[in-house]
Design a protein around this motif. Structure first.
Motif, short mmCIF file in Angstrom:
data_model
loop_
_atom_site.label_atom_id
_atom_site.label_comp_id
_atom_site.label_asym_id
_atom_site.label_seq_id
_atom_site.Cartn_x
_atom_site.Cartn_y
_atom_site.Cartn_z
N SER A 299 0.81 -1.22 0.00
CA SER A 299 0.00 0.00 0.00
C SER A 299 0.85 1.27 0.00
O SER A 299 0.46 2.28 -0.59
CB SER A 299 -0.92 0.00 1.23
OG SER A 299 -1.84 -1.06 1.18
N PHE A 300 2.00 1.23 0.64
CA PHE A 300 2.85 2.42 0.70
C PHE A 300 3.48 2.70 -0.66
O PHE A 300 3.53 3.85 -1.11
CB PHE A 300 3.92 2.24 1.79
CG PHE A 300 3.35 2.19 3.18
CD1 PHE A 300 3.21 3.34 3.93
CD2 PHE A 300 2.92 0.99 3.72
CE1 PHE A 300 2.67 3.31 5.19
CE2 PHE A 300 2.37 0.94 4.99
CZ PHE A 300 2.24 2.10 5.73
N ARG A 301 3.95 1.66 -1.32
CA ARG A 301 4.48 1.84 -2.67
C ARG A 301 3.38 2.33 -3.62
O ARG A 301 3.62 3.21 -4.46
CB ARG A 301 5.06 0.51 -3.17
CG ARG A 301 5.49 0.55 -4.62
CD ARG A 301 6.46 -0.57 -4.99
NE ARG A 301 5.98 -1.88 -4.63
CZ ARG A 301 6.75 -2.98 -4.68
NH1 ARG A 301 8.02 -2.88 -5.04
NH2 ARG A 301 6.25 -4.16 -4.36
N LEU A 302 2.19 1.77 -3.46
CA LEU A 302 1.07 2.17 -4.32
C LEU A 302 0.72 3.64 -4.14
O LEU A 302 0.61 4.40 -5.11
CB LEU A 302 -0.14 1.28 -4.00
CG LEU A 302 -1.47 1.66 -4.65
CD1 LEU A 302 -1.36 1.70 -6.16
CD2 LEU A 302 -2.55 0.68 -4.21
N THR B 210 -4.53 1.94 8.68
CA THR B 210 -4.95 0.58 9.03
C THR B 210 -4.51 -0.44 7.98
O THR B 210 -5.06 -1.53 7.89
CB THR B 210 -6.48 0.50 9.23
OG1 THR B 210 -7.15 1.04 8.07
CG2 THR B 210 -6.90 1.28 10.46
N SER B 211 -3.47 -0.10 7.23
CA SER B 211 -2.85 -1.06 6.32
C SER B 211 -2.10 -2.12 7.12
O SER B 211 -1.60 -1.87 8.21
CB SER B 211 -1.87 -0.34 5.39
OG SER B 211 -1.07 -1.26 4.70
N ASN B 212 -2.00 -3.32 6.55
CA ASN B 212 -1.19 -4.39 7.14
C ASN B 212 0.24 -4.37 6.65
O ASN B 212 1.05 -5.19 7.05
CB ASN B 212 -1.80 -5.76 6.78
CG ASN B 212 -3.25 -5.88 7.18
OD1 ASN B 212 -3.63 -5.51 8.28
ND2 ASN B 212 -4.06 -6.41 6.28
N PHE C 256 -14.56 6.05 6.31
CA PHE C 256 -14.13 5.14 7.37
C PHE C 256 -12.94 4.33 6.88
O PHE C 256 -12.62 4.31 5.68
CB PHE C 256 -15.27 4.21 7.80
CG PHE C 256 -15.91 3.46 6.67
CD1 PHE C 256 -15.46 2.20 6.29
CD2 PHE C 256 -16.97 4.02 5.95
CE1 PHE C 256 -16.04 1.51 5.23
CE2 PHE C 256 -17.55 3.35 4.89
CZ PHE C 256 -17.09 2.09 4.53
N GLN C 257 -12.27 3.67 7.81
CA GLN C 257 -11.12 2.85 7.48
C GLN C 257 -11.53 1.42 7.15
O GLN C 257 -12.58 0.96 7.61
CB GLN C 257 -10.13 2.84 8.64
CG GLN C 257 -9.44 4.18 8.88
CD GLN C 257 -8.57 4.59 7.72
OE1 GLN C 257 -8.85 5.60 7.06
NE2 GLN C 257 -7.53 3.83 7.43
N ILE C 258 -10.70 0.74 6.37
CA ILE C 258 -10.92 -0.66 6.02
C ILE C 258 -9.64 -1.43 6.33
O ILE C 258 -8.54 -0.92 6.12
CB ILE C 258 -11.30 -0.82 4.54
CG1 ILE C 258 -12.58 -0.02 4.22
CG2 ILE C 258 -11.50 -2.29 4.18
CD1 ILE C 258 -12.95 0.00 2.75
N ASN C 259 -9.78 -2.63 6.85
CA ASN C 259 -8.65 -3.52 7.07
C ASN C 259 -8.87 -4.79 6.26
O ASN C 259 -9.58 -5.70 6.70
CB ASN C 259 -8.47 -3.84 8.55
CG ASN C 259 -7.28 -4.73 8.81
OD1 ASN C 259 -7.42 -5.88 9.23
ND2 ASN C 259 -6.09 -4.24 8.54
N PRO C 260 -8.30 -4.86 5.04
CA PRO C 260 -8.42 -6.09 4.24
C PRO C 260 -7.67 -7.25 4.88
O PRO C 260 -6.79 -7.04 5.72
CB PRO C 260 -7.79 -5.69 2.90
CG PRO C 260 -7.75 -4.20 2.89
CD PRO C 260 -7.59 -3.81 4.32
#
Length: 242
Positions: free
Chosen positions: A88-91, A130-132, A150-154
């Motif tokens: 997610s950070f690279r994206l 809330t990224s893993n 809102f936040q999502i945690n896949p």
């Protein structure tokens, strides 16, 4: 907003997008030109080819936004957009660098169908918090697209009471997030997704979701649950811990 936010793109024992293929093809316009954003992985061509192979049988034309000279122009020419999973950070760093972040906010706000999986689903939330994922690069900001408030945690994983691992569980990490931020977090287990259509939002797929809010126990949300009220929440980040 017209959103399909998948927890994962690959389910154990199945091919890429196979577990959600009927939903994906039903979500995308017929014979759509789909702009694929591959920046969460390093090999953009191979990633785009994987998506193309999964969807071409349904008549969906897939073009990576990196395949032309201008990613923003590729987005503008598309009937829908799909942002795939990875880091997610690279994206997010790439979305800022290419100008796609602002272009996506404008296009999706104007009605362009948006599909995300994993990291692509993280992008739909207000923040990366809330990224893993490991922060392998540093984006200019943690602010993502904010397509939902809102936040999502896949890939949400339930605590395993039999585990001897002493690291934090996903539940503990999300609880820590809520100690510092007053924002609902929707935990999407593998095989589940969130469908947003205008002012309506619902949990769909094969497994229930889990909702985390400050000062409350996590709540189970069975498949089919209406979570439209989350679309009107007012997120507060960096609020003092209570």
């Amino acid at each position: 907003m017209n959103l399909l936010l998948l927890s994962n793109s690959t389910q154990y024992g199945r091919g890429y997008l196979a577990h959600a293929l009927d939903t994906v093809t039903g979500f995308l316009p017929p014979k759509a030109r789909l702009a694929f954003v591959p920046y969460a992985l390093a090999d953009h061509d191979t990633y785009t080819g994987r998506v193309r192979g999964a969807l071409e049988g349904a008549g969906i034309g897939v073009r990576g936004v990196h395949e032309g000279d201008d990613p923003v122009a590729e987005l503008a020419a598309a009937d829908a957009v799909f942002i795939g999973g990875g880091n997610s950070f690279r994206l997010l760093s790439a979305l800022y660098r290419t100008g796609l972040r602002d272009a996506l906010i404008k296009a999706v706000g104007g009605g362009l169908p948006y599909m995300g999986a994993s990291a692509g689903t993280n992008m739909a939330a207000p923040s990366l918090r809330t990224s893993n994922d490991m922060p392998i690069v540093q984006p200019p900001s943690f602010e993502a697209l904010g397509l939902v408030p809102f936040q999502i945690n896949p890939h949400y994983l339930d605590p395993d009471p039999a585990s001897t691992h002493k690291g934090e569980t996903r539940e503990e990490r999300l609880t820590e997030f809520l100690e510092e931020n007053d924002v609902p977090v929707l935990g999407l287990r593998e095989g589940s997704w969130l469908r947003v259509n205008g002012e309506r939002a619902a949990v769909q797929g094969e497994r229930a979701a889990r909702l985390f809010t400050r000062d409350a126990s996590p709540k189970e949300l069975p498949v089919g649950s209406d979570v439209s009220e989350l679309l009107s929440c007012e997120p507060r980040f960096d609020s003092p811990a209570r």
